[in-house]
Structures are given as structure tokens and as C-alpha cells.
Write an enzyme that holds these catalytic residues in place. Sequence first.
Site, PDB file in Angstrom:
ATOM      1  N   ASP A  73       0.909  -1.046  -0.039  1.00 27.91           N
ATOM      2  CA  ASP A  73       0.138   0.025   0.188  1.00 27.91           C
ATOM      3  C   ASP A  73       0.990   1.408  -0.010  1.00 27.91           C
ATOM      4  O   ASP A  73       1.998   1.171  -0.026  1.00 27.91           O
ATOM      5  CB  ASP A  73      -0.808   0.094   1.367  1.00 27.91           C
ATOM      6  N   SER A  74       0.273   2.463  -0.280  1.00 24.40           N
ATOM      7  CA  SER A  74       1.164   3.686  -0.212  1.00 24.40           C
ATOM      8  C   SER A  74       1.688   3.734   1.196  1.00 24.40           C
ATOM      9  O   SER A  74       2.595   4.610   1.288  1.00 24.40           O
ATOM     10  CB  SER A  74       0.283   4.923  -0.627  1.00 24.40           C
ATOM     11  N   TYR A 121      -0.713   8.354  -2.376  1.00 24.68           N
ATOM     12  CA  TYR A 121      -1.077   8.208  -3.842  1.00 24.68           C
ATOM     13  C   TYR A 121      -2.669   8.927  -4.194  1.00 24.68           C
ATOM     14  O   TYR A 121      -2.739   9.340  -5.265  1.00 24.68           O
ATOM     15  CB  TYR A 121      -1.405   6.585  -4.179  1.00 24.68           C
ATOM     16  N   GLY A 122      -3.358   8.863  -3.266  1.00 22.25           N
ATOM     17  CA  GLY A 122      -4.832   9.371  -3.476  1.00 22.25           C
ATOM     18  C   GLY A 122      -4.752  10.688  -4.407  1.00 22.25           C
ATOM     19  O   GLY A 122      -5.880  10.989  -4.725  1.00 22.25           O
ATOM     20  N   CYS A 169      -4.130  -1.137  -2.197  1.00 29.67           N
ATOM     21  CA  CYS A 169      -4.132   0.261  -2.176  1.00 29.67           C
ATOM     22  C   CYS A 169      -5.262   0.524  -3.326  1.00 29.67           C
ATOM     23  O   CYS A 169      -5.250   0.123  -4.436  1.00 29.67           O
ATOM     24  CB  CYS A 169      -2.809   0.986  -2.587  1.00 29.67           C
ATOM     25  N   ASN A 170      -6.271   1.240  -2.931  1.00 32.15           N
ATOM     26  CA  ASN A 170      -7.437   1.268  -3.929  1.00 32.15           C
ATOM     27  C   ASN A 170      -6.883   2.317  -4.948  1.00 32.15           C
ATOM     28  O   ASN A 170      -7.453   1.932  -6.156  1.00 32.15           O
ATOM     29  CB  ASN A 170      -8.611   1.700  -3.050  1.00 32.15           C
ATOM     30  N   THR A 171      -6.412   3.299  -4.769  1.00 34.35           N
ATOM     31  CA  THR A 171      -5.748   4.133  -5.683  1.00 34.35           C
ATOM     32  C   THR A 171      -4.897   3.252  -6.722  1.00 34.35           C
ATOM     33  O   THR A 171      -4.963   3.369  -7.945  1.00 34.35           O
ATOM     34  CB  THR A 171      -5.021   5.373  -5.182  1.00 34.35           C
ATOM     35  N   GLU A 205      -5.007   9.193  10.396  1.00 35.58           N
ATOM     36  CA  GLU A 205      -3.604   9.103  10.775  1.00 35.58           C
ATOM     37  C   GLU A 205      -3.514  10.005  12.112  1.00 35.58           C
ATOM     38  O   GLU A 205      -2.458   9.920  12.711  1.00 35.58           O
ATOM     39  CB  GLU A 205      -2.560   9.708   9.560  1.00 35.58           C
ATOM     40  N   CYS A 241     -11.119   2.767   0.447  1.00 32.06           N
ATOM     41  CA  CYS A 241      -9.808   2.876   0.742  1.00 32.06           C
ATOM     42  C   CYS A 241      -9.408   2.322   1.798  1.00 32.06           C
ATOM     43  O   CYS A 241     -10.352   2.046   2.821  1.00 32.06           O
ATOM     44  CB  CYS A 241      -9.794   4.708   1.079  1.00 32.06           C
ATOM     45  N   THR A 242      -8.275   1.780   1.903  1.00 29.72           N
ATOM     46  CA  THR A 242      -7.950   0.734   3.125  1.00 29.72           C
ATOM     47  C   THR A 242      -7.639   1.530   4.420  1.00 29.72           C
ATOM     48  O   THR A 242      -7.910   0.867   5.429  1.00 29.72           O
ATOM     49  CB  THR A 242      -6.622   0.127   2.875  1.00 29.72           C
ATOM     50  N   HIS A 243      -7.723   2.857   4.430  1.00 32.56           N
ATOM     51  CA  HIS A 243      -7.911   3.433   5.803  1.00 32.56           C
ATOM     52  C   HIS A 243      -9.276   3.456   6.281  1.00 32.56           C
ATOM     53  O   HIS A 243      -9.419   3.575   7.502  1.00 32.56           O
ATOM     54  CB  HIS A 243      -7.475   4.863   5.643  1.00 32.56           C
TER      55      HIS A 243
END
Lengths: 265, 265
Positions: free
Chosen positions: A8-9, A40-41, A71-73, A147, A179-181
Site C-alpha cells: 500500500d502507499s 497516492y490518492g 491500495c485502492n488508488t 492518521e 480506501c484501506t484506511h
Amino acid sequence: MRPIGVFDSGVGGLTVVAALRRRLPRESIVYLGDTARLPYGTKSAATVARYTASNVEFLLDRDVRAVVVACNTASALALDTLEAPVPLWGVVEPGADLAARTSRGRVGIVATESTIASGAYSRALLARRDDLEIVAQSCPLFVPLVEEGWCDDPITRQIAERYLEPLLAAEIDTLVLGCTHYPLLAPLLQEIVGPEIRLVDSAEAVAEVVARELEPEAASGSPGVAAHRLFVTDGAARFERLADWILGERGTPLELVDVASAERR
Amino acid sequence: MRPIGVFDSGVGGLTVVAALRRRLPRESIVYLGDTARLPYGTKSAATVARYTASNVEFLLDRDVRAVVVACNTASALALDTLEAPVPLWGVVEPGADLAARTSRGRVGIVATESTIASGAYSRALLARRDDLEIVAQSCPLFVPLVEEGWCDDPITRQIAERYLEPLLAAEIDTLVLGCTHYPLLAPLLQEIVGPEIRLVDSAEAVAEVVARELEPEAASGSPGVAAHRLFVTDGAARFERLADWILGERGTPLELVDVASAERR
């Protein structure tokens, strides 16, 4: 046994690692968080494709037997540009698949700016069911809020209410967390949208697909203990703090690497 | 005439460009926004130093006659590691200098996580006046809020009130805006802290120093018209939108470059 590679980013892809560990507890996992170049988003497709290629190359150099683009992006913008000699999954298709199978007709998508702009989720959903109505919303503040650790916070609630307002007005029945967050915001988002709207977590969705599709002899596993490694491209302290939180353990050792040099080979 | 080189991790450093244009309207300016690798404010000193060196090298290749490091994080973490054959300024020292000259004794600093963690502002302030009391606060959400365009917004106000609460409790008389994005929040921040607290804008402070110290023959300028160029390392649309807003003009042409390759030479 050769590990599964996940990247992932940043730290968000560890939600995929956590989901994989639950489903495949004997698989070793090599994780790469490209923290030196995140996020990346908000970046362009060309840049995301370049970064993604170097990350996959790094994982292949670690002899992984499968790659998950967590990473979805990167999944949305760069998956089609990748070639790998091992099975490779992104998070968009599994998430879209689960949403298309369970929705009653109206799907909302929340994701980063670049993922939404790519239209990848809408395309994947409509390819499966062309009767779906889709409302997409970029939520650029969700990643920094996670974050910051403000996952259960009245300010985050107000921001989420603002982002979700057009989706609720459109009477969605399913909300894709693209989004993985975002799974870390799931309790708050579920409260806002109410119990009738189903949240689809793309991290869980891809872990389910990997557990099902990964070649059986390895999935059954050797009697050995799984060995995990966490690589990052920048050693900032915030990654450690968030990694411990997501994985539910303390002091996961991080290894610092430079994947940008691989890009220049 | 040789241009002045200015760089930042992204779009924020254009507040320095705007300040320089007001003071030195006949100087040409070459700007580099390292958008492919932003943000710097959550990354480690080693990574920021590496990125900074490649950005300075890029500007020197454009034959600049001076360099302004218009990124507080890069100024705080990497300025000491730089060598350049032309005059070079960061934003921390000018901001600290102005605050130390005007404060009545209690200075608050708001900046990114990495800038605060570096302690650069505190050191620069105490080197000038060891009687100062200093309260520092990282504000990781300010940059994404500015980039979202929510500069005058009730949610941004609540977040700012939360970040500033310990500084107001400490009865600061001066508030250093230690990030080049933050001047765009200045009206809101001034409202929150009240008219008695002086805001010190490091973008304005460095522009003042450059205007004063730049060698006179060039500062007086040739009769020619200033020619500006804007380079970015990633072509995402949000940079253009924000650039037009900060510079107060429309359709500033952007040139896409790859400075990471310079890093590998």
C-alpha cells in the site's frame, strides 16, 4: 514457504494484512508501505503507475508467490498496467463484486480523489450489474483524520456527515469503503448511515478472494509458523504507532528500504 | 536575467512566490513543487534531506542565481545538509527572527509534525532570545483542510480551536505560522486567537529577507519583464486549482518534470 506480498502507499493496507491473517493464519506475509511517496490518492495516474510497478518489483525480488495491491488508488489507476509472473489481486474488483452481489440497487462509493476520478469502482460495478445507480464521493480528509487518530471524534463525525450527505440523499443501500484506511472509520460511518445501509469493506473483500483462490497446496500450509515482515520506504514514527493499532500488537519491527532506486534500473 | 529558484513539497510555497512577486516584481522566478513526493511534513529527516538535495540540484540546473527553500519541513530538517554555489535561504530562520524581534515573551508555533519534531523553530528562537517561552503544536490536518479548500469553514474553525487551545492557555503573544500552507488560514486563525496576538507568516518573512539581501545590481533589475515558470513532479489537477487561487491568476501553465531521476545520478 514463499510469502504473500502486500503493498500500500502507507499504513492503510495493513487492514488487508489483518484480514488475511485472520483467514490464512499460517501464511507468511511480506508487507511494503511506500511511506516515502504517500499519499497516492491525490496523485496522477502516470505517477501512481510508476510507483506501483516499482513496489511490485520489490515484492517479486522477495520471492513472493502472490501479490495483493492493497491500495485502492493503485488498484484503480495501475492494475491494468501490471504484469507479474504470480497471481495478483487488487482491492477494487473484490469490493465491487461484493457490493454488486448484495446491493438492492443503489450503491454509494467513498474513496480518495484519484480513485473516484478514475471511475474504476463505477465501471467494475456496472460491468457486473448495469441496473445499479451509483453515487461516488471523494473524502480527502478521511486519511489524515485516521492518521491523526481521530476515528471516534465529533469533528470527524461532522466531516463524515458532510461527505455522506449527498449519498444519503440519494438513498443508497450499500456503501463501499474504497480506501484501506476507511475500515478504521467503519463504526462511525455505520452510526451515521444507520443499520439499514450495508458497509462493504474492500480490505475484507480482497482477503476473502485471496483465501478462496490461492492455490490449495499452499493454502493448507506447512506445519511451520508464519513469518511476517514489514518494509517501509520512510521510517517516520507515525507508521509504527498506526501499525501497532491496526494489527493489534506492539513493536512490529520495521525494515527501511529504498524502492525508488529499483524504479531506475 | 537569471531567475530566483523556489521550491516546496507542493503548492504551499507559492505563498512565498506571491510575497516575492509583490516585493521584487521584476525578478523572474522558477518554482518547483515536488508534488509526486509530497507531503514532507510526515516524513523522516533522512528522506526529506534526500528529496531536498534533488530539488536544489534541479533548480541549479535551471541556472538560478539564488534558492529559497519555501518548505518549512525541508528548511527545518535539511537546510544544514545543503551546499549550493548561490545564496540560499530557508523559511525557518526569517520567521524565527521576526518573531523574536517582536514578541513580548511568549511564542506559539504551529507547523507540521516533522517540523515540530525537529525543534528547529525553538532552537532558532532561543538562539536569538533565551528568555522566550515557547509552545509548539503540530497541526497535521491544516494542510489537507487547505487543499480541500475549507479555509473559511466552521469545521476548520473547530479543528483550529482544538489545536490552538494549549497555546492560548499558555497566553502566547505571537503565533508563528510554520508551514507555507498556513497563511491561507491566517484570517480564521486571527479570529480565533484575537487581535492581541500577532501572527508571524514565515512566507512574508523570507520574502522580506530575500528582498533585502539579494545582491543589489540584480535586485534593481533589467528593464525586461519577469518570466515565471512553474514545475511540478506530478500533474494532479488539484495543484492547478490551488495555484491559481494563491497567485490570484488563472491558468498558470505547469511543466511536468522528474527530479527523482536526478537523485540517482
